[in-house]
Design a protein around this motif. Structure first.
Motif, PDB file in Angstrom:
ATOM      1  N   SER A   1       0.858  -1.190   0.000  1.00 31.70           N
ATOM      2  CA  SER A   1       0.000   0.000   0.000  1.00 31.70           C
ATOM      3  C   SER A   1       0.897   1.244   0.000  1.00 31.70           C
ATOM      4  O   SER A   1       2.090   1.159   0.304  1.00 31.70           O
ATOM      5  CB  SER A   1      -0.896   0.016   1.244  1.00 31.70           C
ATOM      6  OG  SER A   1      -0.111   0.268   2.375  1.00 31.70           O
ATOM      7  N   THR A   2       0.284   2.368  -0.309  1.00 27.13           N
ATOM      8  CA  THR A   2       1.062   3.622  -0.321  1.00 27.13           C
ATOM      9  C   THR A   2       1.650   3.899   1.059  1.00 27.13           C
ATOM     10  O   THR A   2       2.798   4.319   1.184  1.00 27.13           O
ATOM     11  CB  THR A   2       0.138   4.786  -0.737  1.00 27.13           C
ATOM     12  OG1 THR A   2      -0.518   4.415  -1.940  1.00 27.13           O
ATOM     13  CG2 THR A   2       0.918   6.061  -0.968  1.00 27.13           C
ATOM     14  N   GLU A   3       0.835   3.621   2.107  1.00 30.53           N
ATOM     15  CA  GLU A   3       1.310   3.879   3.472  1.00 30.53           C
ATOM     16  C   GLU A   3       2.510   2.990   3.799  1.00 30.53           C
ATOM     17  O   GLU A   3       3.495   3.441   4.382  1.00 30.53           O
ATOM     18  CB  GLU A   3       0.188   3.611   4.484  1.00 30.53           C
ATOM     19  CG  GLU A   3      -0.960   4.597   4.429  1.00 30.53           C
ATOM     20  CD  GLU A   3      -1.888   4.335   3.262  1.00 30.53           C
ATOM     21  OE1 GLU A   3      -1.953   3.174   2.786  1.00 30.53           O
ATOM     22  OE2 GLU A   3      -2.526   5.289   2.778  1.00 30.53           O
ATOM     23  N   GLN A   4       2.401   1.711   3.408  1.00 30.19           N
ATOM     24  CA  GLN A   4       3.514   0.797   3.668  1.00 30.19           C
ATOM     25  C   GLN A   4       4.765   1.267   2.951  1.00 30.19           C
ATOM     26  O   GLN A   4       5.870   1.245   3.499  1.00 30.19           O
ATOM     27  CB  GLN A   4       3.152  -0.619   3.208  1.00 30.19           C
ATOM     28  CG  GLN A   4       2.159  -1.305   4.122  1.00 30.19           C
ATOM     29  CD  GLN A   4       1.613  -2.583   3.508  1.00 30.19           C
ATOM     30  OE1 GLN A   4       1.715  -2.808   2.305  1.00 30.19           O
ATOM     31  NE2 GLN A   4       1.038  -3.425   4.340  1.00 30.19           N
ATOM     32  N   GLN A   5       4.581   1.720   1.713  1.00 34.56           N
ATOM     33  CA  GLN A   5       5.743   2.185   0.959  1.00 34.56           C
ATOM     34  C   GLN A   5       6.349   3.423   1.596  1.00 34.56           C
ATOM     35  O   GLN A   5       7.565   3.546   1.699  1.00 34.56           O
ATOM     36  CB  GLN A   5       5.340   2.516  -0.479  1.00 34.56           C
ATOM     37  CG  GLN A   5       4.968   1.294  -1.294  1.00 34.56           C
ATOM     38  CD  GLN A   5       4.654   1.698  -2.722  1.00 34.56           C
ATOM     39  OE1 GLN A   5       5.530   2.141  -3.445  1.00 34.56           O
ATOM     40  NE2 GLN A   5       3.414   1.544  -3.110  1.00 34.56           N
ATOM     41  N   GLU A   6       5.467   4.340   2.032  1.00 33.09           N
ATOM     42  CA  GLU A   6       5.986   5.577   2.603  1.00 33.09           C
ATOM     43  C   GLU A   6       6.703   5.339   3.928  1.00 33.09           C
ATOM     44  O   GLU A   6       7.681   6.004   4.242  1.00 33.09           O
ATOM     45  CB  GLU A   6       4.843   6.584   2.775  1.00 33.09           C
ATOM     46  CG  GLU A   6       4.534   7.267   1.460  1.00 33.09           C
ATOM     47  CD  GLU A   6       3.345   8.191   1.528  1.00 33.09           C
ATOM     48  OE1 GLU A   6       2.746   8.295   2.603  1.00 33.09           O
ATOM     49  OE2 GLU A   6       3.018   8.793   0.486  1.00 33.09           O
ATOM     50  N   GLU A   7       6.194   4.380   4.697  1.00 31.78           N
ATOM     51  CA  GLU A   7       6.839   4.117   5.985  1.00 31.78           C
ATOM     52  C   GLU A   7       8.122   3.314   5.816  1.00 31.78           C
ATOM     53  O   GLU A   7       9.093   3.532   6.526  1.00 31.78           O
ATOM     54  CB  GLU A   7       5.871   3.357   6.903  1.00 31.78           C
ATOM     55  CG  GLU A   7       4.826   4.257   7.538  1.00 31.78           C
ATOM     56  CD  GLU A   7       4.090   3.562   8.666  1.00 31.78           C
ATOM     57  OE1 GLU A   7       4.699   2.723   9.353  1.00 31.78           O
ATOM     58  OE2 GLU A   7       2.901   3.858   8.842  1.00 31.78           O
ATOM     59  N   GLN A   8       8.102   2.360   4.898  1.00 34.49           N
ATOM     60  CA  GLN A   8       9.230   1.430   4.829  1.00 34.49           C
ATOM     61  C   GLN A   8      10.051   1.538   3.551  1.00 34.49           C
ATOM     62  O   GLN A   8      11.122   0.964   3.458  1.00 34.49           O
ATOM     63  CB  GLN A   8       8.705  -0.010   4.960  1.00 34.49           C
ATOM     64  CG  GLN A   8       7.879  -0.245   6.215  1.00 34.49           C
ATOM     65  CD  GLN A   8       8.703  -0.147   7.486  1.00 34.49           C
ATOM     66  OE1 GLN A   8       9.928  -0.080   7.438  1.00 34.49           O
ATOM     67  NE2 GLN A   8       8.035  -0.125   8.629  1.00 34.49           N
ATOM     68  N   LYS A   9       9.545   2.207   2.548  1.00 35.49           N
ATOM     69  CA  LYS A   9      10.255   2.433   1.289  1.00 35.49           C
ATOM     70  C   LYS A   9      10.871   1.158   0.686  1.00 35.49           C
ATOM     71  O   LYS A   9      12.093   1.084   0.502  1.00 35.49           O
ATOM     72  CB  LYS A   9      11.335   3.500   1.477  1.00 35.49           C
ATOM     73  CG  LYS A   9      10.764   4.820   1.998  1.00 35.49           C
ATOM     74  CD  LYS A   9      11.709   5.947   1.730  1.00 35.49           C
ATOM     75  CE  LYS A   9      11.217   7.255   2.312  1.00 35.49           C
ATOM     76  NZ  LYS A   9       9.862   7.608   1.957  1.00 35.49           N
ATOM     77  N   PRO A  10      10.036   0.162   0.389  1.00 37.21           N
ATOM     78  CA  PRO A  10      10.595  -1.065  -0.190  1.00 37.21           C
ATOM     79  C   PRO A  10      11.136  -0.860  -1.594  1.00 37.21           C
ATOM     80  O   PRO A  10      11.908  -1.681  -2.088  1.00 37.21           O
ATOM     81  CB  PRO A  10       9.409  -2.021  -0.198  1.00 37.21           C
ATOM     82  CG  PRO A  10       8.214  -1.159  -0.206  1.00 37.21           C
ATOM     83  CD  PRO A  10       8.590   0.078   0.520  1.00 37.21           C
ATOM     84  N   PHE A  11      10.731   0.219  -2.262  1.00 35.97           N
ATOM     85  CA  PHE A  11      11.208   0.457  -3.631  1.00 35.97           C
ATOM     86  C   PHE A  11      12.146   1.662  -3.668  1.00 35.97           C
ATOM     87  O   PHE A  11      12.138   2.440  -4.606  1.00 35.97           O
ATOM     88  CB  PHE A  11      10.032   0.689  -4.574  1.00 35.97           C
ATOM     89  CG  PHE A  11       9.119  -0.485  -4.668  1.00 35.97           C
ATOM     90  CD1 PHE A  11       9.477  -1.602  -5.426  1.00 35.97           C
ATOM     91  CD2 PHE A  11       7.916  -0.512  -3.998  1.00 35.97           C
ATOM     92  CE1 PHE A  11       8.629  -2.695  -5.514  1.00 35.97           C
ATOM     93  CE2 PHE A  11       7.072  -1.596  -4.086  1.00 35.97           C
ATOM     94  CZ  PHE A  11       7.429  -2.698  -4.831  1.00 35.97           C
ATOM     95  N   GLY A  12      12.908   1.851  -2.641  1.00 35.24           N
ATOM     96  CA  GLY A  12      13.781   3.018  -2.605  1.00 35.24           C
ATOM     97  C   GLY A  12      12.999   4.223  -2.129  1.00 35.24           C
ATOM     98  O   GLY A  12      12.158   4.108  -1.245  1.00 35.24           O
ATOM     99  N   ASN A  13      13.263   5.363  -2.742  1.00 30.05           N
ATOM    100  CA  ASN A  13      12.596   6.585  -2.286  1.00 30.05           C
ATOM    101  C   ASN A  13      11.263   6.831  -2.979  1.00 30.05           C
ATOM    102  O   ASN A  13      10.572   7.782  -2.664  1.00 30.05           O
ATOM    103  CB  ASN A  13      13.514   7.794  -2.518  1.00 30.05           C
ATOM    104  CG  ASN A  13      14.646   7.788  -1.517  1.00 30.05           C
ATOM    105  OD1 ASN A  13      14.460   7.386  -0.374  1.00 30.05           O
ATOM    106  ND2 ASN A  13      15.822   8.179  -1.963  1.00 30.05           N
ATOM    107  N   GLU A  14      10.947   6.016  -3.960  1.00 28.70           N
ATOM    108  CA  GLU A  14       9.710   6.237  -4.715  1.00 28.70           C
ATOM    109  C   GLU A  14       8.560   5.460  -4.109  1.00 28.70           C
ATOM    110  O   GLU A  14       8.750   4.408  -3.513  1.00 28.70           O
ATOM    111  CB  GLU A  14       9.876   5.743  -6.152  1.00 28.70           C
ATOM    112  CG  GLU A  14      10.592   6.688  -7.061  1.00 28.70           C
ATOM    113  CD  GLU A  14      10.627   6.125  -8.468  1.00 28.70           C
ATOM    114  OE1 GLU A  14       9.574   6.097  -9.102  1.00 28.70           O
ATOM    115  OE2 GLU A  14      11.709   5.705  -8.896  1.00 28.70           O
ATOM    116  N   THR A  15       7.345   5.983  -4.247  1.00 28.05           N
ATOM    117  CA  THR A  15       6.165   5.155  -3.990  1.00 28.05           C
ATOM    118  C   THR A  15       5.589   4.793  -5.350  1.00 28.05           C
ATOM    119  O   THR A  15       5.382   5.663  -6.198  1.00 28.05           O
ATOM    120  CB  THR A  15       5.102   5.914  -3.172  1.00 28.05           C
ATOM    121  OG1 THR A  15       4.841   7.137  -3.828  1.00 28.05           O
ATOM    122  CG2 THR A  15       5.556   6.171  -1.769  1.00 28.05           C
TER     123      THR A  15
END
Lengths: 693, 541
Positions: B333-347
């Motif tokens: 999810s966007t929140e997961q990406q923003e908190e943990q950044k699994p794809f680097g700095n991008e969401t």
């Protein structure tokens, strides 16, 4: 003087009646004969019928029939509601137009074509003529209402019967959503012309968990706040025995506890933190199993305190009390009393205001604040008065509601577009409590009580990447406040501004005192709640009876219209009389529209004239104050003009709500309260008018 | 007094009768004059709108319902109160909208439609009003969908009364494109439109409800468009003899421009509907000379290509989703990406995540190579269809863009749309590559599979070349290109070997910290190229 100003309409009306009938027209009153009045009214009625006045009703019926075919309802109940609306509107329109024209033209035309000779030369008084004509036209309006009422009753029944087929077709649709199915089933079982009586709770209160004894919990995250009322006067800030010029400092004493349920996770491997499996090949390459992260407690929450005056204007914000972020709560999970000194400027404002409210809440997510309700020996909050020079405690002001019977505290949610917001969360949603007290309730044969709910729903702006219909789900429970027992949950689906019908077991509501607990289970949906969002069905009455009451209200309105038109026609030609009658009827409504703007009206007008031109401040003030003074004068004038908004006949009928007698009595008070003095005035004008040689 | 008036009063009835006669005559003459004036104005309007009679227009005033009556007849019927009534309805409906009290809103809008049938701007506004302003007031996706459907119903009602009208047709297309195809709730809408456009036995309409509760089916059980949508209601419109042979011509059929894309075994995408209506509007502008009331020529002309581009991307994305389903990929999810950044700095959007997470389709993590057994799943036919459809649509979009860009009037827009064409080439190559890759996986290891993989490799190589070119051409800093001895304008003239070298040098420089102002766009094409590289590695080619 104030008493005189407040009751000027009654005083004026009474004076006119007494002066007109008992002083000037006593002779006519003494020889007043109802037989002659009835005879005159019969002539008026017969003349109106002869002029084919009733032909207007078929036209109105055809109009209603055509318009009803051109509606675009959203369901069967709405189709009935809209048809009813047009029927009542058409009925009101033709009865008003007909009576205003008949009544305003009658006397001037009779005088003009000398028909009046045949009446005034007989042994009748002018009072009997006026009253006879009013009753005659009232009979005409009654006839129109009777025809239109019979049509409305018949047409609505035929339409409701035909729409049952539509309901059946809707229910046969396997893909129909639960929201619509629920509504259609209700329409099928209860009928489309049902009329219910209802009971309502007070304003809902928002908690983080159900109330228990005298304990109340409110959620953090700015979802709710405890609002304590202080209903005092400036004099109360000087305790007995304290010299008036003694300096006084103030501090708020707040007793509460709090719990934190939310934990934050330390930085860990992003994939394992959420337990998200990788694609098979990628997962295989992940050879190390990450250790379980240790939850961390978030920082201590802060308390936000706002003080507002009786007009909801802010007196103190968190920043005024020392820290814009709020006051750090003590490091204990037990009840603790916090002392919050108030700056002298704020203390001064409190003395000036006298009446104010203290809002207590926290913006910390996952935190709940706990309060004990005020009792004789315990106060969760108080305003301490201190002598700053000696530090002597001068006294405490405790919460006090304007009505001593009610608690001086309420727990309210954040205000949104549709009322108090209840945020959606399937696990930790706040709870809205609707407290029903001393209510009757209609219990169905299967031991259930019926509710109707109408709420507004707002959504967050997040992208909706879901593949379901995404209706808002609410969990409803019924709780007995005495025992704390709650019913099993009833999960319902709701849509914004649509009625939802549901039932709850009656066993926990035996004595008419119960709480309805509502939780919002849908993330990203915010439900707006008000006092009338949930209504308890307490019984039902016949549609025809409600229709009769609506028509009776229209008849009362027509009576007032007749009297006003007749009054105007006694001293004006008939076209001008019609215009003046319309102005008198609509003036109160128009003035109320202006009055709603208060002092803003003057500012708005001045703003439009001068814009932001600072150099014209004196002119701005002159215009603004002149307009406001004019507005106040108009408000005073409105008190002696009839309030036609009391004749709202269709609203309750359309919504299937039993029209209370109180509403009819209010309408009758307007009709007769203005009608009788105006009839007397009309008599006096006619008495002094030369209508025959 | 009364006796002296006697002779005069005996003449009065005669005088009155003469006066009445004169008044009636004047009234009749005025009526006739007004009617003649209206007829002349209408004739002139018809001439302008139909481009001197080249496009047949709907007759006005011949309808059987209220909206079919022209304003003159309505004004007479309502005793001249049509104007005040309409003003009241407008004001009331708008204030109801502001107050979020929509109880009689639909009825009022319907009356406005009936009372103002001749005003296109009214219809454009009301369709937009329902589709955008009113739908967002509904809480559930289902009811938002129904409100947009109601806006379309409105459009179709007007279209049936005033067919071949560029304003109405374009607005219908816009609702499909912007709301069903590209809004925040598009996942739900796209699927629902696809499902409901498929064949089903239609339910009898509820007598009370005049709005649609779902989209009418457009397809027969085999996925072909129902005949009534491929022929004009009153018969196809004759093609003007002077129209150039290569110019398309609207026959008047509702879904004329979807015929070449038949069949639709998985329903019709809302973007397909959008393309169809945009194309009809563009042809009305181009061949029939109609002008949109609010949009420029350029906008109308570019819409079909844009719709094809989005449709192609949507089909491509469907393919990715089916691959994701086969791999049971869980998206962040966007929140997961923003908190943990699994794809680097991008969401990353779901489609971008799928681009990477679906690479290992068919790969066996135990044996560290592709499975020898053929890939089997119920969804494979749909996967193949989606990739084939994406490739076909990309090709069609390129053609449509070229038509648009070849128009002399639109040469100024070449810089805007050139990148769209390149992007479509990228999609075309990637979709064909994935198609061949999946076809190969569906076969057992052996010569036939290798044959498919060879085709896939060819397209993956092509995809890498196109994506690297796009990165260089549009998303590499101009100063970096200059340092590498190139410039954006001359890239097309360079040989492939030089382009490959430049792409590698630019990548190395960016990894080493060179300026990368278009990082997000550049990374998108980097992901496409990475996927192609990885797939080539999986195939061992």
């Amino acid at each position: 003087m104030e008493l005189f100003a407040d009751n000027i309409e009654y005083i004026l009306g009474g004076a006119i009646v007494v002066l007109g009938l008992l002083v000037i027209g006593l002779k006519d009153v003494l020889c007043f004969s109802f037989r002659r009045v009835w005879a005159i009214s019969g002539v008026v009625f017969a003349e109106s019928i002869r002029r084919r006045v009733l032909w207007v009703t078929p036209l109105a019926i055809i109009g209603v029939f055509i318009v009803a075919q051109l509606t675009k309802p959203f369901d069967e109940q709405d189709a009935i509601r809209q048809t009813l609306k047009f029927s009542i509107f058409a009925t009101g329109l033709i009865v008003t137009l007909t009576t205003i024209i008949l009544a305003a033209t009658n006397l001037p035309k009779e005088i003009e074509n000398r028909v009046i000779y045949t009446v005034v030369t007989k042994p009748t008084t002018r009072l009997e003529i006026i009253v006879g004509k009013v009753i005659g036209f009232a009979r005409v309006s009654a006839a129109i209402l009777l025809i239109m009422g019979l049509f409305t009753w018949g047409y609505l029944h035929v339409r409701a019967w035909s729409l049952q087929g539509s309901i059946k077709a809707g229910l046969a649709d396997a893909q129909l959503s639960q929201v619509h199915r629920n509504a259609l089933q209700h329409y099928r079982e209860a009928g489309l012309l049902r009329v219910n009586t209802y009971a309502w709770s007070g304003e809902p209160q928002i908690f983080s968990q159900p109330p228990e004894g005298d304990r109340r919990w409110i959620p953090g995250g700015d979802q709710a706040k405890a609002q304590f009322f202080f209903d005092y006067t400036s004099a109360d800030f000087t305790p007995p025995g304290v010299m008036p010029d003694t300096p006084i400092a103030m501090a708020l004493l707040v007793d509460l506890s709090y719990q934190q349920s939310r934990t934050i996770m330390p930085e860990v491997d992003p994939l394992s933190a959420y337990g998200i499996p990788l694609p098979s090949n990628a997962a295989a390459e992940e050879s190390t199993v990450p250790s379980t992260p240790t939850p961390l407690l978030p920082p201590r929450p802060r308390l936000q305190i706002n003080i507002i005056d009786s007009q909801h204007n802010p007196i103190a914000r968190p920043a005024d009390l020392g820290d814009a972020r709020g006051i750090m709560l003590p490091a204990t999970d037990q009840f603790a009393t916090m002392m919050i000194p108030l700056p002298p400027a704020i203390a001064g404002k409190l003395v000036t205001a006298g009446q104010f409210a203290v809002d207590v809440g926290t913006s910390a997510l996952g935190t709940q604040l706990s309060f004990r309700l005020p009792q004789d020996q315990y106060q969760p909050i108080s305003l301490r008065l201190i002598n700053p020079e000696t530090n002597q405690i001068l006294g405490d002001l405790v919460p006090r509601a304007p009505d001593p019977q009610t608690l001086p505290v309420r727990f309210i949610g954040e205000q949104g577009t549709f009322g108090q917001q209840l945020h959606g969360d399937p696990h930790n949603s706040a709870i809205a409590v609707f407290a029903f007290r001393n209510t009757d309730r209609a219990v169905s044969s299967d031991g259930k009580i019926n509710f109707e709910m109408n709420i507004g729903i707002e959504r967050t702006g997040a992208e909706q990447n879901v593949d379901s219909d995404d209706y808002t789900e609410l969990e409803i429970r019924l709780a007995d406040p005495a025992t704390g027992a709650t019913s099993p949950p009833n999960i319902i689906q709701a849509e914004s501004n649509r009625n939802v019908f549901f039932t709850m077991p009656a066993d926990l509501a035996q004595n008419g005192n119960f709480n309805l607990l509502v939780r919002n289970l849908t993330t990203g949906h915010w439900v707006g709640l008000q006092a009338r969002s949930v209504q308890l069905v307490t019984g039902n009455v016949l549609f025809s009876w409600n229709l009769f009451k609506s028509l009776l209200m229209l008849w009362l309105m027509s009576l007032l219209v007749i009297i006003i038109a007749m009054f105007c026609s006694t001293f004006l030609s008939w076209p001008i009389a019609i215009v003046l009658a319309v102005i008198i009827l609509l003036s109160n409504w128009g003035i109320q529209q202006l009055g709603d703007m208060g002092n803003e009206l003057g500012n708005q007008v001045a703003q439009q004239i001068f814009g932001g031109n600072q150099g014209q401040a004196p002119q701005f003030r002159v215009v603004s104050s002149s307009v406001n003074t004019l507005n106040k004068a108009l408000q005073a004038l409105a008190k002696v003009l009839p309030d036609i908004s009391q004749f709202s006949a269709g609203e309750q009928l359309q919504r299937g709500v039993n029209m209370p007698w109180r509403q009819l009595i209010d309408a009758a008070a307007v009709a007769f309260g203005f009608g009788i003095p105006l009839t007397v005035l009309a008599y006096l004008f006619l008495r002094n008018k030369e209508v025959a040689p | 007094m009364s006796s002296s008036n006697q002779p005069a009063s005996s003449d009065q009835p005669e005088k009155r009768s003469v006066a009445r006669g004169a008044v009636v005559t004047i009234l009749i003459c005025s009526l006739l004059l007004v009617m003649a004036g209206r007829w002349l104005t209408g004739w002139q309007r018809q001439r302008v709108l139909t481009n001197d009679g080249r496009v047949p227009m709907a007759s006005e005033g011949g309808g059987s319902n209220l909206s079919g009556m022209n304003s003159f007849a309505l004004a007479l019927l309502l005793g001249g109160l049509r104007g005040p009534l309409v003003m009241f309805l407008w004001q009331n409906s708008e204030s109801q909208k502001q107050e979020r009290n929509l109880e009689t809103f639909d009825t009022q809008v319907e009356w406005i439609r009936m009372l103002q049938p001749e005003f296109d701007s009214v219809h454009i506004f009301q369709m937009w009003n329902k589709g955008y302003n009113i739908s967002v007031q509904k809480a559930s996706l289902a009811n938002k969908y129904l409100t947009i459907l109601d806006a379309l119903d409105y459009g179709y009602s007007v279209d049936s009364e005033r067919p071949h009208n560029i304003n109405i047709i374009e607005t219908i297309g816009q609702l499909f494109f912007d709301k069903f195809g590209n809004s925040a709730e598009k996942e739900y809408y796209r699927q629902r439109v696809r499902t409901e456009s498929q064949w089903r036995q239609t339910q009898p309409q509820r007598a009370a409800i005049t709005s649609s509760v779902r989209l009418e089916p457009r397809l027969n059980p085999d996925g072909y468009i129902l005949p009534q949508y491929l022929t004009a209601p009153g018969g196809d419109l004759p093609r003007p003899t002077d129209l150039a042979a290569d110019k398309p011509w609207n026959t008047g059929a509702d879904l004329q421009y979807l015929k070449p894309f038949e069949p639709f075994p998985y329903g019709i995408s809302p973007l397909a509907f959008a393309y169809n209506y945009f194309k009809r509007a563009q042809v009305l502008q181009d061949s029939a000379g109609q002008t949109h009331a609010q949009l420029s020529h350029t906008v109308i002309d570019s819409r079909p290509a844009l719709a094809l581009k989005f449709w192609s991307e949507a089909e491509w994305e469907r393919g990715r989703k089916i691959e994701g389903g086969l791999l049971r990929v869980h998206l962040f999810s966007t929140e997961q990406q923003e908190e943990q950044k699994p794809f680097g700095n991008e969401t990353l959007e779901p489609r971008d995540q799928l681009e990477l997470l679906t690479i290992p389709l068919g790969f066996n993590s135990q044996t560290k190579k592709l499975n020898d057994q053929p890939l089997e799943a119920d969804t494979l036919p749909e996967l193949l269809f989606s990739y084939q459809r994406a490739a076909d649509l990309a090709a069609a979009a390129i053609q449509e863009y070229e038509r648009y860009l070849n128009e002399t009037d639109f040469l100024a827009n070449i810089s805007t749309y050139e990148s769209h064409v390149e992007h479509m080439r990228s999609v075309h190559a990637a979709a064909l590559a994935d198609l061949a890759y999946v076809r190969g996986l569906m076969l057992p290891a052996g010569a036939q599979r290798q044959e498919q993989f060879k085709q896939a490799a060819e397209h993956y190589h092509q995809s890498i070349r196109i994506n690297e070119f796009i990165q260089l051409r549009y998303f590499t800093d101009v100063r970096l290109l200059q340092l590498l001895g190139a410039d954006r304008q001359s890239l097309r003239k360079l040989p492939q070997s030089r382009l490959d070298q430049l792409a590698q040098q630019a990548r190395d420089a960016i990894y080493a910290g060179a300026a990368n102002p278009d990082a997000i766009d550049r990374n998108e094409y980097e992901r496409y190229a990475t996927r192609a590289h990885q797939r080539l590695t999986l195939m061992g080619l």
